[in-house]
Design a protein around this motif. Structure first.
Motif, short mmCIF file in Angstrom:
data_model
loop_
_atom_site.label_atom_id
_atom_site.label_comp_id
_atom_site.label_asym_id
_atom_site.label_seq_id
_atom_site.Cartn_x
_atom_site.Cartn_y
_atom_site.Cartn_z
N ARG A 187 0.82 -1.22 0.00
CA ARG A 187 0.00 0.00 0.00
C ARG A 187 0.86 1.27 0.00
N GLY A 188 2.16 1.12 -0.27
CA GLY A 188 3.02 2.28 -0.40
C GLY A 188 3.71 2.70 0.87
N GLY A 189 3.61 1.90 1.93
CA GLY A 189 4.27 2.24 3.18
C GLY A 189 5.77 2.00 3.14
N LYS A 190 6.43 2.33 4.24
CA LYS A 190 7.88 2.19 4.31
C LYS A 190 8.27 0.71 4.41
N VAL A 191 9.44 0.43 3.84
CA VAL A 191 10.00 -0.93 3.91
C VAL A 191 10.87 -1.02 5.15
N THR A 192 10.52 -1.94 6.06
CA THR A 192 11.25 -2.08 7.31
C THR A 192 11.63 -3.53 7.52
N THR A 193 12.39 -3.77 8.59
CA THR A 193 12.77 -5.15 8.92
C THR A 193 11.53 -5.98 9.27
N ALA A 194 10.48 -5.34 9.78
CA ALA A 194 9.25 -6.07 10.09
C ALA A 194 8.61 -6.61 8.80
N GLY A 195 8.85 -5.93 7.66
CA GLY A 195 8.36 -6.44 6.39
C GLY A 195 9.04 -7.74 6.00
N ASP A 196 10.35 -7.84 6.30
CA ASP A 196 11.06 -9.11 6.06
C ASP A 196 10.48 -10.22 6.94
N VAL A 197 10.11 -9.88 8.18
CA VAL A 197 9.53 -10.88 9.08
C VAL A 197 8.24 -11.44 8.49
N TYR A 198 7.41 -10.55 7.93
CA TYR A 198 6.18 -11.02 7.27
C TYR A 198 6.51 -12.02 6.16
N SER A 199 7.51 -11.68 5.34
CA SER A 199 7.88 -12.57 4.23
C SER A 199 8.35 -13.92 4.74
N VAL A 200 9.15 -13.92 5.82
CA VAL A 200 9.63 -15.19 6.39
C VAL A 200 8.44 -16.01 6.91
N ALA A 201 7.48 -15.33 7.55
CA ALA A 201 6.31 -16.04 8.08
C ALA A 201 5.51 -16.69 6.94
N VAL A 202 5.38 -15.99 5.81
CA VAL A 202 4.67 -16.56 4.66
C VAL A 202 5.42 -17.78 4.12
N VAL A 203 6.76 -17.68 4.07
CA VAL A 203 7.56 -18.81 3.60
C VAL A 203 7.38 -20.01 4.54
N LEU A 204 7.41 -19.78 5.87
CA LEU A 204 7.23 -20.87 6.82
C LEU A 204 5.82 -21.47 6.68
N TYR A 205 4.82 -20.60 6.50
CA TYR A 205 3.44 -21.05 6.28
C TYR A 205 3.39 -21.98 5.07
N GLU A 206 4.05 -21.58 3.98
CA GLU A 206 4.04 -22.38 2.76
C GLU A 206 4.75 -23.71 2.98
N MET A 207 5.84 -23.72 3.74
CA MET A 207 6.53 -24.98 4.02
C MET A 207 5.62 -25.93 4.79
N LEU A 208 4.88 -25.41 5.75
CA LEU A 208 4.03 -26.26 6.59
C LEU A 208 2.78 -26.74 5.86
N CYS A 209 2.24 -25.88 4.97
CA CYS A 209 0.94 -26.18 4.36
C CYS A 209 0.98 -26.51 2.88
N GLY A 210 2.12 -26.25 2.22
CA GLY A 210 2.19 -26.48 0.79
C GLY A 210 1.54 -25.38 -0.03
N ARG A 211 1.19 -24.26 0.61
CA ARG A 211 0.57 -23.12 -0.07
C ARG A 211 0.77 -21.87 0.79
N THR A 212 0.64 -20.69 0.17
CA THR A 212 0.74 -19.44 0.92
C THR A 212 -0.61 -19.16 1.59
N PRO A 213 -0.65 -18.22 2.55
CA PRO A 213 -1.91 -17.95 3.25
C PRO A 213 -3.04 -17.51 2.33
#
Length: 587
Positions: A187-213
């Motif tokens: 949505r045009g907000g700032k890119v922060t380290t918390a944004g990387d955390v979101y990406s890692v969480a999506v990757v872990l979600y995909e590893m556990l479930c075989g799909r993204t949220p």
């Protein structure tokens, strides 16, 4: 899979890295498996295509930024950078090669068991924290950018592709993969380290479930999706522990202020969620037996304590010998031969400087490589051997005049050039001997350059006649009478040779040539035209001086002594050859 850069397999980059297999190809870059022919090791070479559509919207300076970004991160879970440069107009970086493929390759085989998924994500977070601690945000964490090495433990996971990384909370142009990008960034907000955390969480979600949220993958669809709608990982995989599912889901649905601030904070949440170990007790009652005496209990406890102490000592000894005394080798490659010893001492290591090697891209005195490599195991206080650069390797073309073909070839082979032989006539050099080389003797060249050696054919049967000052027709007749032919014709201005006459020849007059040889000529166009200056309104003396400085002959007509020029026979701005006669009138 075809490379976007158009580079062919087998190409040797910088005279050192031979491309042997295309690993990956994207919209703006190709990644090749290559062999470092100097150090005989497998590396990965990433080449950007400057002509790709994506590259036109993404500065090539970002590629240099990627190399510097990764080189600044010395961590076993971040892919190491060994070299960088340009192949023509295509920039490249040379990186550590991970032989197990990407996490995407692993996910193509199905979901990852929770235990293995947690092990992988912990190493991802450790490598990412090395970046976050330096104020660097990756911005494009996804399975394709997580490599898995075979037969490795602590450094099995490698994070790559820092091409989109930025320092701090920079909010530059977004080029990442939408499904893994934090909602606030979309949505045009700032890119922060918390944004990387979101990406890692999506990757872990995909590893556990075989799909993204979320099923959406393009920018517009992902932006219309509300993070709060993400289902629990247990809906797709009931084997996911409840605490782990809760930690992953919380990082996906939480707004930025409530999300773990960086990789270290998220690692704590993962460890807290997976650290509870429960024992499974037997359900059938055990048969009753007599209670032991006090003395028996004391002996049992003493024996147990002794066995426990011995076991602990053995475990500590094995751990120390096999693991405890080893640490990850830091990167010394940003140092030089003058600073590396002190820097290594600060890190708790000794340094041995090995024999230097030549490099076209690394300046003399800087470091080319180290052993053990960055991130490899090394004993605490151990020695790291570094290889310094000797700079570009250059050779001087030797003087081969008068030598035989074989002697010339042997001498040039010693400096590793590509030698070709040609011949020409010579009235002074015996037949079969070297007349000259191209490049000439004394010039500096690099290994692999092309050198042409000209051998003598002996005295020529014909000599080029002197054609200077002849007309073109006269020159052609003279050549034909000798069995020679007029070659290429070039025109040039001359103040001394009349228009249409010969200024010079190639070969020059007197040089030996064979029958039917072509003689190139330069034909005069006469004096070069000069723009006539404007002298009206000037005194006769000043106007005359100006005209003569331009090479014109001046004729004067003075109607009144001391007057000014009011007319000139050739208008100003027109072009005339030097020597042209121009009349001036004054009154």
């Amino acid at each position: 899979m075809e490379p976007t850069t158009g580079i062919e397999l087998g190409t040797v980059v910088d005279g050192r890295y031979r491309l042997r297999r295309l690993i990956a190809s994207g919209g703006m870059a190709d990644v090749f498996e290559a062999v470092d022919t100097r150090l005989d090791r497998t590396v990965a070479v990433k080449l950007i295509s400057p002509d790709s559509d994506a590259a036109r919207t993404f500065s090539l300076d970002a590629f240099d930024h990627e190399a510097k970004t990764i080189a600044a991160l010395s961590h076993p879970n971040v892919v190491a950078v060994f070299d960088s440069g340009r192949l023509g107009n295509a920039p490249y970086i040379v990186m550590e090669h991970a032989d197990g493929g990407s996490l995407r390759d692993r996910l193509n085989r199905g979901p990852v068991p929770p235990g293995e998924a947690v092990t992988i994500i912990r190493q991802v977070l450790e490598g990412l924290q090395a970046a976050h601690s330096k104020g660097i945000v990756h911005r494009d964490i996804k399975p394709e950018n997580i490599l898995l090495k075979e037969n490795a433990q602590a450094d099995r996971v490698k994070i790559v592709d820092f091409g989109l990384a930025r320092s701090g909370d920079d909010s530059g142009p977004l080029m990442a993969t939408p499904a893994y990008v934090a909602p606030e960034v979309l949505r045009g907000g700032k890119v922060t380290t918390a944004g990387d955390v979101y990406s890692v969480a999506v990757v872990l979600y995909e590893m556990l479930c075989g799909r993204t949220p979320f099923a959406a993958t393009d920018f517009e669809s992902v932006m219309r999706t509300s993070p709060e709608q993400a289902p629990s990982p247990r809906e797709f995989n009931p084997d996911v522990p409840a605490h782990l599912a809760q930690a992953v889901l919380a990082a996906v649905v939480a707004p930025p202020p409530e999300r773990p601030a960086d990789a270290h904070a998220f690692a704590r949440e993962i460890n807290r969620a997976t650290g509870n170990v429960t024992q499974v007790m037997p359900t059938d009652p055990l048969p009753a037996r007599a209670a032991p005496s006090k003395r028996q209990r004391w002996k049992a406890r003493s024996r147990l304590a002794a066995l426990t102490a011995i076991a602990l000592l053995a475990i500590v000894a094995v751990w120390w010998v096999g693991f405890g005394r080893y640490v990850s080798a830091p990167s010394l490659l940003d140092q030089n031969v003058d600073t590396v010893a002190n820097y290594a001492a600060e890190q708790g290591f000794e340094v041995e400087i090995g024999d230097g090697q030549y490099s076209e891209s690394v300046p003399s005195g800087e470091l080319l490589s180290q052993s053990p490599d960055v991130g490899d195991r090394v004993k605490q206080g151990g020695t790291i051997t570094v290889t310094p650069s000797l700079g570009p390797e250059r050779f001087t073309v030797p003087d081969l005049s008068g030598k035989s073909r074989q002697a010339a070839a042997e001498e040039l082979d010693r400096i590793g050039v590509n030698t070709t032989f040609d011949s020409e006539y010579s009235d002074t050099v015996p037949e079969g001997k070297v007349i000259r080389t191209d490049p000439s003797r004394g010039e500096e060249i690099r290994s692999g350059s092309d050198v042409t050696v000209y051998l003598s054919d002996g005295r020529s049967p014909l000599q080029v006649p002197d054609l200077v000052n002849m007309s073109e027709d006269e020159a052609e007749e003279r050549l034909e009478s000798m069995g020679l032919e007029m070659g290429d014709e070039e025109e040039s201005y001359s103040d001394t040779i009349p228009e249409g006459h010969i200024i010079s020849t190639s070969p020059a007059a007197g040089q030996g040539v064979s029958e039917d040889a072509e003689i190139d000529v330069v034909i005069s166009e006469g004096p070069e035209p000069v723009e006539v200056p404007d002298v009206e309104g000037k005194t006769m003396d000043e106007a005359t001086r100006i005209m003569r400085d331009e090479g014109f002959e001046v004729k004067q007509v003075t109607l009144v002594t001391g007057g000014y020029v009011f007319k000139q026979s050739v208008e100003a701005g027109e072009e005339r050859p030097r020597g042209t006669e121009i009349w001036l009138w004054s009154r």
